[in-house]
Design a protein around this motif. Structure first.
Motif, PDB file in Angstrom:
ATOM      1  N   ASP A  47     -82.549  65.271 -10.437  1.00 49.41           N
ATOM      2  CA  ASP A  47     -83.704  64.447 -10.091  1.00 49.41           C
ATOM      3  C   ASP A  47     -84.584  65.233  -9.130  1.00 49.41           C
ATOM      4  OD1 ASP A  47     -85.564  62.573  -9.363  1.00 49.41           O
ATOM      5  OD2 ASP A  47     -84.151  61.231  -8.371  1.00 49.41           O
ATOM      6  N   TRP A  48     -85.629  65.871  -9.670  1.00 53.30           N
ATOM      7  CA  TRP A  48     -86.504  66.692  -8.831  1.00 53.30           C
ATOM      8  C   TRP A  48     -87.379  65.835  -7.910  1.00 53.30           C
ATOM      9  CZ3 TRP A  48     -91.554  65.442  -9.410  1.00 53.30           C
ATOM     10  CH2 TRP A  48     -91.943  64.829 -10.612  1.00 53.30           C
ATOM     11  N   ASN A  49     -87.481  64.545  -8.200  1.00 54.40           N
ATOM     12  CA  ASN A  49     -88.371  63.679  -7.430  1.00 54.40           C
ATOM     13  C   ASN A  49     -87.810  63.319  -6.056  1.00 54.40           C
ATOM     14  OD1 ASN A  49     -90.841  62.047  -7.406  1.00 54.40           O
ATOM     15  ND2 ASN A  49     -89.448  60.300  -7.395  1.00 54.40           N
ATOM     16  N   VAL A  50     -86.485  63.377  -5.904  1.00 56.33           N
ATOM     17  CA  VAL A  50     -85.857  63.067  -4.614  1.00 56.33           C
ATOM     18  C   VAL A  50     -84.965  64.247  -4.227  1.00 56.33           C
ATOM     19  CG1 VAL A  50     -84.552  61.363  -3.289  1.00 56.33           C
ATOM     20  CG2 VAL A  50     -85.864  60.623  -5.273  1.00 56.33           C
ATOM     21  N   PRO A  51     -85.525  65.263  -3.579  1.00 60.40           N
ATOM     22  CA  PRO A  51     -84.767  66.455  -3.214  1.00 60.40           C
ATOM     23  C   PRO A  51     -83.625  66.150  -2.247  1.00 60.40           C
ATOM     24  CG  PRO A  51     -87.134  66.837  -3.048  1.00 60.40           C
ATOM     25  CD  PRO A  51     -86.944  65.372  -3.212  1.00 60.40           C
ATOM     26  N   GLU A  52     -82.674  67.051  -2.205  1.00 58.40           N
ATOM     27  CA  GLU A  52     -81.454  66.821  -1.423  1.00 58.40           C
ATOM     28  C   GLU A  52     -81.723  66.703   0.068  1.00 58.40           C
ATOM     29  OE1 GLU A  52     -77.350  69.222  -0.466  1.00 58.40           O
ATOM     30  OE2 GLU A  52     -77.968  69.064  -2.571  1.00 58.40           O
ATOM     31  N   HIS A  53     -82.738  67.376   0.584  1.00 55.84           N
ATOM     32  CA  HIS A  53     -82.903  67.356   2.048  1.00 55.84           C
ATOM     33  C   HIS A  53     -83.290  65.969   2.563  1.00 55.84           C
ATOM     34  CE1 HIS A  53     -87.369  67.512   2.097  1.00 55.84           C
ATOM     35  NE2 HIS A  53     -87.245  68.294   1.037  1.00 55.84           N
ATOM     36  N   TYR A  54     -83.791  65.086   1.705  1.00 62.23           N
ATOM     37  CA  TYR A  54     -84.062  63.724   2.153  1.00 62.23           C
ATOM     38  C   TYR A  54     -82.775  62.962   2.442  1.00 62.23           C
ATOM     39  CZ  TYR A  54     -88.722  64.871   0.585  1.00 62.23           C
ATOM     40  OH  TYR A  54     -89.930  65.485   0.415  1.00 62.23           O
TER      41      TYR A  54
END
Length: 272
Positions: free
Chosen positions: A219-226
């Motif tokens: 899911d490119w829309n919610v990157p891991e750093h969030y």
């Protein structure tokens, strides 16, 4: 396995909900919140798998699926009002100690709900604690979703499909895209208005319940750093666990219900 549906009136709104096996399942009650523009059918796979374990209650938010809209034929556009409606639904259904799970916009909302209401645990899938700082591309297009010259379904068909993971089974892929076909522009606009103006980061220290954060890695829309930002703020939560899931994307509860059920069950058992 029988999934049964019915209606209940919440704050004057005729609200549709579904359950999997009644209130007597031994591991508790899970309240499942759907993604933007969709409806509670997204949780059928998980409801089937949890037939004898959890009482799963999934419902259509106002203006979604089979639920009635707000007066004026509109949906909820404020995240605080959204959170209150969810809690009022829980109270109206006489659900105690709810485990609240959500995906996408609902994956955001479970943070707000856990900050302000006494939930037993929360599970955020493809969620974030803030959106304003993301530099999101949604803002310029939200108004067009309810424009008579724009097809809501066709205008974000490719975008929605790009969020699905490569390991998603064909039948799940087709169901997700059928959901795009059925979306209402006015409803989608309301949801993305919430999504694009969301920030509960400052109150994360109010959350004390166990928190499971699940991310489909594609899911490119919610990157891991969030997710890491969320974990940094969950300083008073009883337990915090982040689980990345390779090969899956934004609609992970539909793409991989077996994986999600296993992750949630193991997490909740460890919290006892």
């Amino acid at each position: 396995m029988a999934i049964t549906g019915g209606y209940i009136t919440v704050n004057g709104i005729k609200t549709y909900y579904e359950t999997n096996n009644g209130p007597h399942n031994p591991k508790g009650t899970i309240v499942a919140l759907h993604t933007a523009g969709r409806d509670c059918r997204q949780y059928h796979g998980m409801m089937d798998l949890w037939e004898d374990q959890y009482n799963v209650v999934a419902f259509d938010m106002p203006a979604h699926g089979k639920s009635w809209p707000l007066p004026g034929n509109v949906g909820i556009t404020d995240y605080k009002e959204y959170g209150k409606f969810v809690w009022d639904f829980i109270q109206t259904m006489n659900i105690t100690d709810p485990i609240v799970i959500g995906c996408s916009v609902a994956g955001n909302m479970v943070y707000y709900i856990a900050e302000h209401y006494p939930v037993k645990a929360m599970v955020s899938m493809q969620g974030s604690t803030y959106i304003k700082a993301m530099g999101s591309s949604y803002g310029a297009t939200v108004d067009l979703l309810d424009n008579p010259y724009v097809s809501c379904q066709h205008s974000h068909w490719d975008f929605s499909e790009s969020l699905i993971g490569s390991k998603c089974p064909p039948e799940a892929h087709e169901f997700i895209m059928w959901g795009v076909c059925q979306e209402c522009g006015r409803t989608k606009k309301a949801d993305l208005s919430i999504y694009n103006n969301y920030d509960v980061t400052d109150d994360l220290n109010k959350i004390t319940c166990p928190c499971l954060l699940i991310r489909g890695e594609e899911d490119w829309n919610v990157p891991e750093h969030y997710y890491h930002t969320a974990m940094e703020g969950l300083v008073n939560a009883k337990k915090v666990q982040f689980v990345p899931v390779p090969g899956h994307g934004h609609f992970i509860a539909v793409e991989a219900p077996e994986v999600i059920c296993k992750l949630i069950d193991e997490f909740l058992m460890d919290c006892q």
